[in-house]
Design a protein around this motif. Structure first.
Motif, short mmCIF file in Angstrom:
data_model
loop_
_atom_site.label_atom_id
_atom_site.label_comp_id
_atom_site.label_asym_id
_atom_site.label_seq_id
_atom_site.Cartn_x
_atom_site.Cartn_y
_atom_site.Cartn_z
N GLU A 95 11.19 -11.40 4.76
CA GLU A 95 11.09 -10.24 3.87
C GLU A 95 10.73 -9.02 4.73
O GLU A 95 9.80 -9.07 5.51
N GLU A 113 2.75 -8.12 -3.05
CA GLU A 113 2.55 -8.84 -1.79
C GLU A 113 1.22 -8.39 -1.19
O GLU A 113 1.13 -7.33 -0.58
N GLU A 138 -0.65 -9.13 1.41
CA GLU A 138 -0.76 -8.80 2.84
C GLU A 138 -0.20 -7.41 3.13
O GLU A 138 -0.77 -6.64 3.91
N LEU A 176 7.57 -10.07 6.95
CA LEU A 176 6.94 -11.35 6.65
C LEU A 176 7.96 -12.47 6.89
O LEU A 176 9.12 -12.33 6.53
N ASP A 180 8.08 -16.43 5.93
CA ASP A 180 7.38 -17.45 5.15
C ASP A 180 5.99 -16.97 4.74
O ASP A 180 4.99 -17.68 4.88
N LYS A 181 5.95 -15.71 4.26
CA LYS A 181 4.74 -15.07 3.72
C LYS A 181 3.68 -14.76 4.78
O LYS A 181 2.57 -14.37 4.45
N GLN A 182 4.02 -14.91 6.06
CA GLN A 182 3.09 -14.59 7.14
C GLN A 182 3.55 -13.31 7.83
O GLN A 182 4.74 -13.18 8.17
#
Length: 118
Positions: free
Chosen positions: A5, A58, A60, A77, A79-81
């Motif tokens: 993302e 989101e 973060e 991002l 995998d959301k990291q």
């Protein structure tokens, strides 16, 4: 395969590739995203100007915006990291995250000499 993302700053259009003075980096990332999507990669771009709710949802990204302001954008991002702050991923980074060869993320240029004569 990784989910990628990209949270863009406010752009004039979804890709930012418009107007008389197009940033070559925006052209490169728009092309890379297009080619990765064609290969089935789960990759999305969100434009702060048109899709602010994604930035709020989101956590973060919201935290980075609160701490650093819009200078944190773009945020990437995987995998959301958080993998990248303040810049677009290189083609090599995209290749590493997706397992797709770097050469497959670059649009092949058509050479003038390869075009048929009319």
């Amino acid at each position: 395969m990784a989910k990628i993302e990209i949270f863009d700053p406010a752009l004039c259009c979804p890709t930012g590739v418009c107007g008389p003075h197009v940033d070559p980096e925006l052209t490169r990332i728009a092309n890379a995203v297009f080619l990765l999507e064609k290969k089935g990669v789960d990759i999305k771009r969100y434009n702060l100007g048109n899709e602010p709710q994604f930035f709020v949802d989101e956590k973060e990204v919201q935290k980075l915006l609160e701490e650093q302001g819009i200078d944190a954008l773009p945020v990437v991002l995987v995998d959301k990291q958080v993998q990248k702050i303040g810049g677009y991923p290189s083609n090599q980074e995209l290749a590493t995250w997706t397992g797709i060869q770097k050469t497959e993320i670059v649009k092949k240029e058509t050479k003038t000499k390869d075009l048929p004569l009319l």
